[in-house]
Structure formats: C-alpha cells, structure tokens
Design a protein around this motif. Structure first.
Motif, PDB file in Angstrom:
ATOM      1  N   ARG A 121       0.903  -1.286   0.117  1.00  0.00           N
ATOM      2  CA  ARG A 121      -0.016   0.185   0.027  1.00  0.00           C
ATOM      3  C   ARG A 121       0.923   1.290  -0.062  1.00  0.00           C
ATOM      4  NH1 ARG A 121      -5.562  -0.530   2.940  1.00  0.00           N
ATOM      5  NH2 ARG A 121      -4.884   1.530   2.838  1.00  0.00           N
ATOM      6  N   ASP A 122       0.258   2.464  -0.694  1.00  0.00           N
ATOM      7  CA  ASP A 122       0.772   3.514  -0.646  1.00  0.00           C
ATOM      8  C   ASP A 122       1.411   4.221   1.020  1.00  0.00           C
ATOM      9  OD1 ASP A 122       0.939   3.469  -3.366  1.00  0.00           O
ATOM     10  OD2 ASP A 122      -0.808   4.561  -3.512  1.00  0.00           O
ATOM     11  N   ASP A 123       0.749   3.894   1.919  1.00  0.00           N
ATOM     12  CA  ASP A 123       0.770   4.307   3.313  1.00  0.00           C
ATOM     13  C   ASP A 123       1.711   3.638   4.098  1.00  0.00           C
ATOM     14  OD1 ASP A 123      -0.909   2.164   3.564  1.00  0.00           O
ATOM     15  OD2 ASP A 123      -2.218   3.136   5.082  1.00  0.00           O
ATOM     16  N   PHE A 124       2.620   2.626   3.547  1.00  0.00           N
ATOM     17  CA  PHE A 124       3.460   1.815   4.123  1.00  0.00           C
ATOM     18  C   PHE A 124       4.715   3.022   4.407  1.00  0.00           C
ATOM     19  CE2 PHE A 124       7.399  -0.569   3.964  1.00  0.00           C
ATOM     20  CZ  PHE A 124       7.229  -1.414   5.151  1.00  0.00           C
ATOM     21  N   HIS A 125       5.350   2.572   5.607  1.00  0.00           N
ATOM     22  CA  HIS A 125       6.373   3.264   6.228  1.00  0.00           C
ATOM     23  C   HIS A 125       7.080   2.637   7.124  1.00  0.00           C
ATOM     24  CE1 HIS A 125       2.908   4.406   8.488  1.00  0.00           C
ATOM     25  NE2 HIS A 125       3.864   4.812   9.597  1.00  0.00           N
ATOM     26  N   PHE A 126       8.272   3.261   7.838  1.00  0.00           N
ATOM     27  CA  PHE A 126       8.784   2.495   8.975  1.00  0.00           C
ATOM     28  C   PHE A 126       8.683   3.682  10.282  1.00  0.00           C
ATOM     29  CE2 PHE A 126      10.916   1.267   5.192  1.00  0.00           C
ATOM     30  CZ  PHE A 126      11.160   0.037   5.429  1.00  0.00           C
ATOM     31  N   CYS A 127       9.065   2.946  11.265  1.00  0.00           N
ATOM     32  CA  CYS A 127       8.815   3.818  12.407  1.00  0.00           C
ATOM     33  C   CYS A 127       9.652   5.154  12.565  1.00  0.00           C
ATOM     34  CB  CYS A 127       9.312   2.990  13.964  1.00  0.00           C
ATOM     35  SG  CYS A 127       9.386   3.782  15.204  1.00  0.00           S
ATOM     36  N   GLY A 128      11.062   5.151  12.275  1.00  0.00           N
ATOM     37  CA  GLY A 128      11.684   6.345  12.101  1.00  0.00           C
ATOM     38  C   GLY A 128      12.195   6.854  13.361  1.00  0.00           C
ATOM     39  N   GLN A 129      11.770   6.517  14.519  1.00  0.00           N
ATOM     40  CA  GLN A 129      12.456   6.969  15.683  1.00  0.00           C
ATOM     41  C   GLN A 129      13.845   6.813  15.914  1.00  0.00           C
ATOM     42  OE1 GLN A 129      10.421   8.713  18.023  1.00  0.00           O
ATOM     43  NE2 GLN A 129       8.744   8.771  16.404  1.00  0.00           N
ATOM     44  N   PRO A 130      14.416   7.518  16.802  1.00  0.00           N
ATOM     45  CA  PRO A 130      15.879   7.465  17.089  1.00  0.00           C
ATOM     46  C   PRO A 130      16.036   5.947  17.407  1.00  0.00           C
ATOM     47  CG  PRO A 130      15.138   9.532  17.866  1.00  0.00           C
ATOM     48  CD  PRO A 130      14.024   8.705  17.378  1.00  0.00           C
ATOM     49  N   ALA A 131      17.141   5.327  16.730  1.00  0.00           N
ATOM     50  CA  ALA A 131      17.532   4.008  17.225  1.00  0.00           C
ATOM     51  C   ALA A 131      18.870   4.240  18.080  1.00  0.00           C
ATOM     52  CB  ALA A 131      17.640   2.913  15.879  1.00  0.00           C
ATOM     53  N   GLY A 132      19.188   2.987  18.656  1.00  0.00           N
ATOM     54  CA  GLY A 132      20.501   3.163  19.419  1.00  0.00           C
ATOM     55  C   GLY A 132      21.739   2.989  18.376  1.00  0.00           C
ATOM     56  N   THR A 133      22.832   3.254  18.976  1.00  0.00           N
ATOM     57  CA  THR A 133      23.988   3.250  17.903  1.00  0.00           C
ATOM     58  C   THR A 133      24.318   1.917  17.500  1.00  0.00           C
ATOM     59  OG1 THR A 133      24.825   5.247  19.189  1.00  0.00           O
ATOM     60  CG2 THR A 133      26.386   3.838  17.574  1.00  0.00           C
TER      61      THR A 133
END
Length: 170
Positions: A121-133
């Motif tokens: 679907r077009d609205d697929f995305h990722f969380c995008g929050q900061p991840a640990g190093t």
C-alpha cells in the motif's frame, strides 16, 4: 506391456467397481500403479463417487483399530505465554521535516526500521524514531523484536560429589 482392448476393458471394469490403482495393477499383472493411473487419465475415466475398496485380509480397518487400541493419556500441552508490551504513547511514526513519513528512500542508519502497514500500500512506512547506535530499532520495537527466551524449569542433576559417593558405596 501393451494396452490391448481386452486389458483396457478390464481396467474400465475394475475402475468402475471402485478398486484402487494399486489393486487394479495387482489384479492385471505386468503393469504398475502409475501406469494404471496414467491410462485412467488418458481414457478420461471419471472419479468415483465411492472410495476405493480395501483389500481383504490387510488387517483391521481404522474404525476397528480405534475400538481396540488402548486410550493413552494425552500429554498436557504448555500454553505459550507471550509477554504483552504496551506501546508507549510517545511512540508514533516519525514525520520528517518535509511532512512525509519515513520510507525506504528517506530512512537513515540511526532510524528505527520497524515496518508499519502493508508494503503493497501507498501508506507503508517505517517507525523512524531514533535507534540506538548500531541498532536497527528504537527501544520499544527492540523489545518486541528481541524477546528473552521463555524460562524453563532447571534440570536437577546430582552434584559430582554425590556421584562419587554412590560409586564408592556401590
């Protein structure tokens, strides 16, 4: 072995009686079960409404086996308990400065790569929050992805001293 007219008629008769391909092959001799199946398909013989007749003297039927078989106690199955990780209210998909959600084209190495939605679907995305190093996910999604193994009851084994005492006594 050639399929003569007589053998084809015998095949048709036995097939109509409800015999299995293996039973027909045994009765006809000189032909395999697969050859019988192939000829049945080439002749276009229809499937049978009645199941194949069992061979006589092959042993008890399933119903008889169930009647005579002792009833074994079923082992208890463990219910798998999965920990519930409530989603913190602060976790939402990161909206970029451009106003778009994090996609494959916009995700960076230090962003959470947890997929959200249906990739088709077009609205697929990722969380995008900061991840640990060096991490792929934010703290919340890392807890979901990497859950600790279920605890098991430890196996109790006698200590080495107890084993040595038993050997010396015996």
């Amino acid at each position: 072995m050639a399929w003569t007219d007589e053998r084809v008629e015998l095949l048709k008769t036995l097939w109509a009686e409800g015999l299995s391909a293996a039973q027909i092959a045994n009765k006809m001799g000189g032909v395999t079960r697969n050859a019988v199946i192939g000829k049945v398909h080439r002749l276009g013989l229809s499937g049978r409404a009645t199941p194949a007749k069992p061979q006589r003297g092959c042993g008890p039927t399933l119903a008889r086996r169930e009647e005579t078989a002792p009833v074994a106690a079923k082992p208890q199955q463990r219910q798998e308990m999965k920990p519930v990780i409530p989603e913190p209210e602060s976790i939402t998909a990161l909206v970029l400065d451009s106003g778009d959600l994090t996609t494959v084209a916009t995700i960076k190495n230090n962003m959470c790569k947890w997929p959200i939605g249906d990739p088709a679907r077009d609205d697929f995305h990722f969380c995008g929050q900061p991840a640990g190093t060096g991490k792929s996910y934010c703290t919340y999604h890392a807890r979901m992805a990497f859950q600790p193994p279920q605890r098991r009851e430890p196996v109790r084994r006698p200590a080495a001293a107890q084993i040595a005492q038993r050997r010396a006594a015996g």
